[in-house]
Write an enzyme that holds these catalytic residues in place. Sequence first.
Site, PDB file in Angstrom:
ATOM      1  N   ASN A  30      29.980 -15.881 -23.988  1.00  0.00           N
ATOM      2  CA  ASN A  30      30.609 -16.684 -25.043  1.00  0.00           C
ATOM      3  C   ASN A  30      29.994 -18.081 -25.097  1.00  0.00           C
ATOM      4  OD1 ASN A  30      32.357 -14.653 -25.831  1.00  0.00           O
ATOM      5  ND2 ASN A  30      33.970 -15.292 -24.420  1.00  0.00           N
ATOM      6  N   ARG A  31      29.755 -18.639 -23.929  1.00  0.00           N
ATOM      7  CA  ARG A  31      29.188 -19.992 -23.857  1.00  0.00           C
ATOM      8  C   ARG A  31      27.773 -20.025 -24.423  1.00  0.00           C
ATOM      9  NH1 ARG A  31      28.549 -23.743 -18.380  1.00  0.00           N
ATOM     10  NH2 ARG A  31      27.469 -25.479 -19.398  1.00  0.00           N
TER      11      ARG A  31
ATOM     12  N   CYS B 112      17.734 -14.203 -67.220  1.00  0.00           N
ATOM     13  CA  CYS B 112      17.381 -12.959 -66.521  1.00  0.00           C
ATOM     14  C   CYS B 112      16.737 -11.942 -67.467  1.00  0.00           C
ATOM     15  CB  CYS B 112      18.622 -12.339 -65.875  1.00  0.00           C
ATOM     16  SG  CYS B 112      19.219 -13.240 -64.417  1.00  0.00           S
TER      17      CYS B 112
ATOM     18  N   ASP C 293      32.624 -23.448 -50.706  1.00  0.00           N
ATOM     19  CA  ASP C 293      32.641 -22.032 -50.330  1.00  0.00           C
ATOM     20  C   ASP C 293      34.034 -21.474 -50.017  1.00  0.00           C
ATOM     21  OD1 ASP C 293      31.548 -19.497 -49.664  1.00  0.00           O
ATOM     22  OD2 ASP C 293      31.557 -20.042 -47.548  1.00  0.00           O
TER      23      ASP C 293
ATOM     24  N   CYS D 211      22.210 -10.950 -46.039  1.00  0.00           N
ATOM     25  CA  CYS D 211      21.147 -10.164 -46.669  1.00  0.00           C
ATOM     26  C   CYS D 211      20.516 -10.981 -47.784  1.00  0.00           C
ATOM     27  CB  CYS D 211      21.728  -8.868 -47.233  1.00  0.00           C
ATOM     28  SG  CYS D 211      20.518  -7.810 -48.074  1.00  0.00           S
TER      29      CYS D 211
END
Length: 377
Positions: free
Chosen positions: A280-281, A188, A134, A240
Site C-alpha cells: 500500500n505504501r 467531425c 470532473d 483507454c
Amino acid sequence: MDFLQLKQEIIEYSKTIGIDKIGFASASVFDELKSRLIRQQELGYQSGFEEPVIEKRTNPELLLPQAKSIIAIALAYPSKLKDAPRSSKEERRGIFCRASWGEDYHHILRDRLQKLEAFIAEKVPEAKMKSMVDTGELSDRAVAERAGIGWSGKNCAIITPEFGSYVYLGEMITNIPFEPDTPIEDQCGSCTACLDACPTGALVQGGQIDAQKCVGFLTQTKGFLPEEYRTKIGNRIYGCDSCQTACPKNKRIDFHFHEEMEPDPEVVKPLLKPILSISNREFKETFGPLAGSWRGKKPIQRNAIIALGHFKDKTAIPELTMVLKEDPRPVLRGTAAWALGRIGDQQAISILEEAVEREKDEEVLEEIVKGLTMLQP
C-alpha cells in the site's frame, strides 16, 4: 459595471495563470442534455460515477442560486511520452491513459479556478461563484461545448481546433451576466474513425456511449471483469485512448505547456510483475499523485494480471502463482487463475489443479475451471 471589459480582463488574466483556453456561456438549463441523459439512464448506459440527479446535472441554478453565466476553461495535456521505456519479453509493461499522466488534473484545474475566483472577487466583491472539475454535478463537456471551447465529437470528447481532444476541462458558475461566446460548429463530418477503433463497441453511435462497455470505465471497476472484455483491454491498466489516438483531429497534436502534467515514463508505463506484490505504501508513493490511482491499487493490480495474460508472459507464472495461493482478495486470485490458463504453459495445469483442492470461494473456483478449460488440448 462594464461586464464586457471585465470579461476581457478575465481572458487576459487567464493567460497569465496557465489556462490555455477560456469561454463564457449562459447558465440556462441544458434542455437537450437533459433529454439525452434521461435516455442514457433508460438504456442503462451510465457508468454510475456520475451525479445521479439529472436536474442537478442540467440546471445550474440548483447549484448556484441566481446563476447567470458559466466560465469554462481548458488546459492542454501531453499526448506523446518522451523516452518511453520499451516492453520486452521478460519485462512486460502496462500503460496509463494520457489523461492520467503527470499530477492529478483535478488538483491542477482547481488551482487555476481558485486563482480565477480570487481575481473576479477582487474586481466584483459581491460576485457569487461555484467551481467544479470532473466530479462536479454539471457536465464538463456540455458546458465547454456551449462556451465555444470545442465541439462534442463522435467519441464523446470535446475536440478543440487548437489542441484536439487532449484537454482537461473545468467550469465556474457565477451570478455575473457575461456575454456568452458562440459555440463551435461540429467538424467531425462523416468520419467514424473513433467508432471503428473502439475495442468493445462502447461507442454505440456518434456522440452516444455505453459507459458499461467502455474500457476506460472497465479498468476502474473493482470486481471481476466480464470475460468478454478481458481480451479487449490488452496492457491498459488505467483508462483507454483508442478513440482519441484514432481521431484525425489529434494527428500531430502534442503540447507540453504545464510542468506538473509531464509524465514519469517509468510510472505511466510501469513494469507489470512488480505491481502484483506492491505494498500500500509503495503504491501510494509511486502512483498516488496520478489521477488513475483514485480507485486504489486493487483495480490496477487486477488489470496488470489481465495484461500479463494478454502477453502470455510465461516469466510471470511464479508471481501469478503467488497471487493465486496467497492473496486474500478473491478477485485477484480468480483473475490470476484465468491469466495462468491464458498463458497456456503445461506447468499451469498442476498449479491450477492444486488450487482447486484448497480454494473455497465459488467465484474463484469458477475462474480456476476457466483456466483449466483453456489449457485442455
